[in-house]
Design a protein around this motif. Structure first.
Motif, PDB file in Angstrom:
ATOM      1  N   ALA A 179       0.842  -1.128  -0.084  1.00  0.00           N
ATOM      2  CA  ALA A 179       0.051   0.062   0.172  1.00  0.00           C
ATOM      3  C   ALA A 179       0.689   1.252  -0.035  1.00  0.00           C
ATOM      4  O   ALA A 179       0.399   2.160  -0.734  1.00  0.00           O
ATOM      5  CB  ALA A 179      -0.986  -0.038   1.318  1.00  0.00           C
ATOM      6  N   VAL A 180       2.006   1.108   0.673  1.00  0.00           N
ATOM      7  CA  VAL A 180       2.852   2.306   0.723  1.00  0.00           C
ATOM      8  C   VAL A 180       3.260   2.893  -0.689  1.00  0.00           C
ATOM      9  O   VAL A 180       3.683   3.908  -1.038  1.00  0.00           O
ATOM     10  CB  VAL A 180       3.978   2.218   1.710  1.00  0.00           C
ATOM     11  CG1 VAL A 180       4.913   3.101   1.555  1.00  0.00           C
ATOM     12  CG2 VAL A 180       3.625   1.895   3.271  1.00  0.00           C
ATOM     13  N   SER A 181       3.676   1.849  -1.248  1.00  0.00           N
ATOM     14  CA  SER A 181       4.307   2.197  -2.678  1.00  0.00           C
ATOM     15  C   SER A 181       3.246   2.533  -3.662  1.00  0.00           C
ATOM     16  O   SER A 181       3.479   3.150  -4.641  1.00  0.00           O
ATOM     17  CB  SER A 181       4.892   0.728  -3.325  1.00  0.00           C
ATOM     18  OG  SER A 181       3.967  -0.226  -3.269  1.00  0.00           O
ATOM     19  N   ALA A 182       1.970   2.408  -3.382  1.00  0.00           N
ATOM     20  CA  ALA A 182       0.740   2.841  -4.459  1.00  0.00           C
ATOM     21  C   ALA A 182       0.348   4.008  -3.996  1.00  0.00           C
ATOM     22  O   ALA A 182      -0.380   4.688  -4.884  1.00  0.00           O
ATOM     23  CB  ALA A 182      -0.155   1.814  -4.100  1.00  0.00           C
ATOM     24  N   LEU A 183       0.531   4.727  -2.749  1.00  0.00           N
ATOM     25  CA  LEU A 183       0.293   6.086  -2.405  1.00  0.00           C
ATOM     26  C   LEU A 183       1.248   6.845  -2.239  1.00  0.00           C
ATOM     27  O   LEU A 183       2.664   6.859  -2.458  1.00  0.00           O
ATOM     28  CB  LEU A 183      -0.613   5.882  -1.169  1.00  0.00           C
ATOM     29  CG  LEU A 183      -1.736   4.805  -0.982  1.00  0.00           C
ATOM     30  CD1 LEU A 183      -2.259   4.630   0.540  1.00  0.00           C
ATOM     31  CD2 LEU A 183      -2.624   5.170  -1.944  1.00  0.00           C
ATOM     32  N   THR A 184       1.065   8.184  -2.062  1.00  0.00           N
ATOM     33  CA  THR A 184       1.828   9.198  -1.930  1.00  0.00           C
ATOM     34  C   THR A 184       2.282   9.728  -0.534  1.00  0.00           C
ATOM     35  O   THR A 184       1.347   9.455   0.374  1.00  0.00           O
ATOM     36  CB  THR A 184       1.236  10.526  -2.609  1.00  0.00           C
ATOM     37  OG1 THR A 184       0.369  11.279  -1.789  1.00  0.00           O
ATOM     38  CG2 THR A 184       0.686  10.229  -3.966  1.00  0.00           C
ATOM     39  N   LYS A 185       3.360  10.288  -0.175  1.00  0.00           N
ATOM     40  CA  LYS A 185       3.594  10.869   1.288  1.00  0.00           C
ATOM     41  C   LYS A 185       2.579  11.664   1.753  1.00  0.00           C
ATOM     42  O   LYS A 185       2.687  11.862   3.037  1.00  0.00           O
ATOM     43  CB  LYS A 185       4.946  11.524   1.201  1.00  0.00           C
ATOM     44  CG  LYS A 185       5.089  12.778   0.483  1.00  0.00           C
ATOM     45  CD  LYS A 185       6.559  13.395   0.567  1.00  0.00           C
ATOM     46  CE  LYS A 185       6.583  14.514  -0.359  1.00  0.00           C
ATOM     47  NZ  LYS A 185       5.793  15.578   0.170  1.00  0.00           N
ATOM     48  N   ASP A 186       1.699  12.304   0.953  1.00  0.00           N
ATOM     49  CA  ASP A 186       0.803  13.336   1.505  1.00  0.00           C
ATOM     50  C   ASP A 186      -0.643  12.569   1.805  1.00  0.00           C
ATOM     51  O   ASP A 186      -1.453  13.348   2.605  1.00  0.00           O
ATOM     52  CB  ASP A 186       0.412  14.573   0.481  1.00  0.00           C
ATOM     53  CG  ASP A 186       1.749  15.158   0.165  1.00  0.00           C
ATOM     54  OD1 ASP A 186       2.398  15.424   1.291  1.00  0.00           O
ATOM     55  OD2 ASP A 186       1.988  15.511  -0.862  1.00  0.00           O
TER      56      ASP A 186
END
Length: 390
Positions: free
Chosen positions: A113-120
């Motif tokens: 999930a982390v790799s599919a989303l943005t830091k914001d």
């Protein structure tokens, strides 16, 4: 597979017409038989595997993602695993006290999930919450210190295992009340939509939380207002210690979202590629203004619900079956068989992470406890709140 003794009670068929119906006893005799429990972790097509053979950890014939992504996944998941193993060891030594819920076995649910989303984007989850901030970039030192209830912890030593927070990485907490984070996640998504940020909220929960009324209220409002939220149930098969099959007639949990016309799907929670792809699809819908998605990550925890749970409700054979499809081993296999790194390269990563975890323990042990004046801090936003008594 686990087997459970259940009582089977005969019932008259509804298809029998009145004219041909035979009189039956009002107190039918119950017989006891062994019923094979359905596989708690199903393939991504949502159909139960009926084979006795233990599924093996698999990887695609050709990598779906670049080398850098697989190496990052490996590093993140190994950090989660080694950190949690060390936390369990320290709990046994009574250096960590209170409740402690480990994430061992479920690492792909966060890494993909982390790799599919943005830091914001915003993150919120329940109380099995150590792995999420680790993958988002919170220092292991701060998380370990929080487990030790030290002032240098990410929640200043006031939250402990179940209440990790780190605003810097947009992790808005682990929450101790079952299902309470679901409406909070919807509210965070409402704020993102209201402020037109283009960001979303991903809201995790355990399979026990889907029985809470707050979930259904949040689902209804999220769909009504088309909020940018991804609801994720990490279905590890047993909630607090009772299998899903024994707690509800609805065992395909993702279908609960369909009652609200919410796009919903099951996902192989032991496969990091599947997790990434499902979250990426949901994120695209959310950012396009199409509203929420409900994903059921079918996963498995290798440890009990908490450190106090001996997990006697499942067999050793079942546990071993799921270890055979371990998500870290699957990524490792992909890396090695496709020449992305050597055994020596991965061993170096393992040693680096081991040293990092050991450093976090030393940091936590040498950090101070909160001082007494911290008791009244972070309770009210208003600094001069007039009703605090000495």
């Amino acid at each position: 597979m686990a087997e459970t003794k259940v009582k089977a009670t005969s019932k008259p068929s509804n298809s029998t017409s009145k004219s041909s119906a035979k009189k039956t006893s009002t107190t039918p005799t119950a017989s006891t038989k062994t019923v094979k429990q359905p596989d708690p972790v199903l393939p991504s097509n949502g159909k139960a595997k009926d084979s006795q053979e233990a599924p093996q950890a698999t990887s695609p014939a050709k990598p779906e993602f670049p080398k850098e992504t697989y190496i990052r996944w490996y590093e993140q998941m190994v950090l989660m695993r080694k950190f949690e193993e060390k936390a369990g060891q320290l709990y046994g030594q009574q250096k960590i006290k209170g409740f402690c819920h480990l994430y061992i076995g479920q690492e792909a649910c966060v890494a993909g999930a982390v790799s599919a989303l943005t830091k914001d984007d915003k993150w919120i989850t329940a109380y099995r919450d150590h792995a999420h901030p680790l993958a988002l970039g919170t220092s292991p030192n701060a998380i370990m210190a929080e487990l030790f209830a030290k002032a240098t912890g990410c929640s200043k030593g006031k939250g402990g295992s179940m209440h990790m927070f780190d605003k810097a990485v947009n992790f808005v907490g682990g929450h101790g009340i079952v299902g309470a984070q679901v409406p909070l996640g919807a509210g965070m998504a409402f704020a993102e939509k209201y402020n037109k940020t283009g960001n979303l909220c991903i809201c995790y929960m355990g399979d026990g939380a889907v029985r809470q009324g707050a979930l259904h209220e949040a689902f209804n409002m999220a769909m009504l207002w088309k909020l940018p939220v991804i609801f994720v149930v990490e279905n590890n098969g047993y909630a607090m210690g009772t299998s899903v099959q024994r707690t509800s007639n609805v065992t395909e949990l993702y279908t609960l979202g369909e009652a609200y016309d919410m796009p919903s799907e099951p996902v192989n929670g032991m496969n990091v590629e599947d997790i990434h792809n499902a979250v990426a699809r949901a994120a695209e819908r959310a950012r396009a203004g199409e509203g929420p998605t409900f994903l059921e990550f079918k996963t498995y925890r290798y440890k009990g619900h908490s450190m106090s749970d001996p997990a006697k409700y499942r067999t050793k054979e079942e546990l071993e079956e799921y270890r055979q499809r371990d998500s870290i081993e699957a990524v490792r296999h992909t890396i090695l068989t496709n020449g992305m790194a050597t055994e020596a390269d991965l061993a170096a990563i393992d040693e680096k992470i081991k040293a990092q975890v050991n450093e976090s323990v030393e940091f936590a042990e040498t950090s101070p406890y909160p001082t007494a004046d911290e008791l009244y801090k972070d309770v009210y936003v208003q600094q001069d709140y007039p009703y605090i008594r000495d």
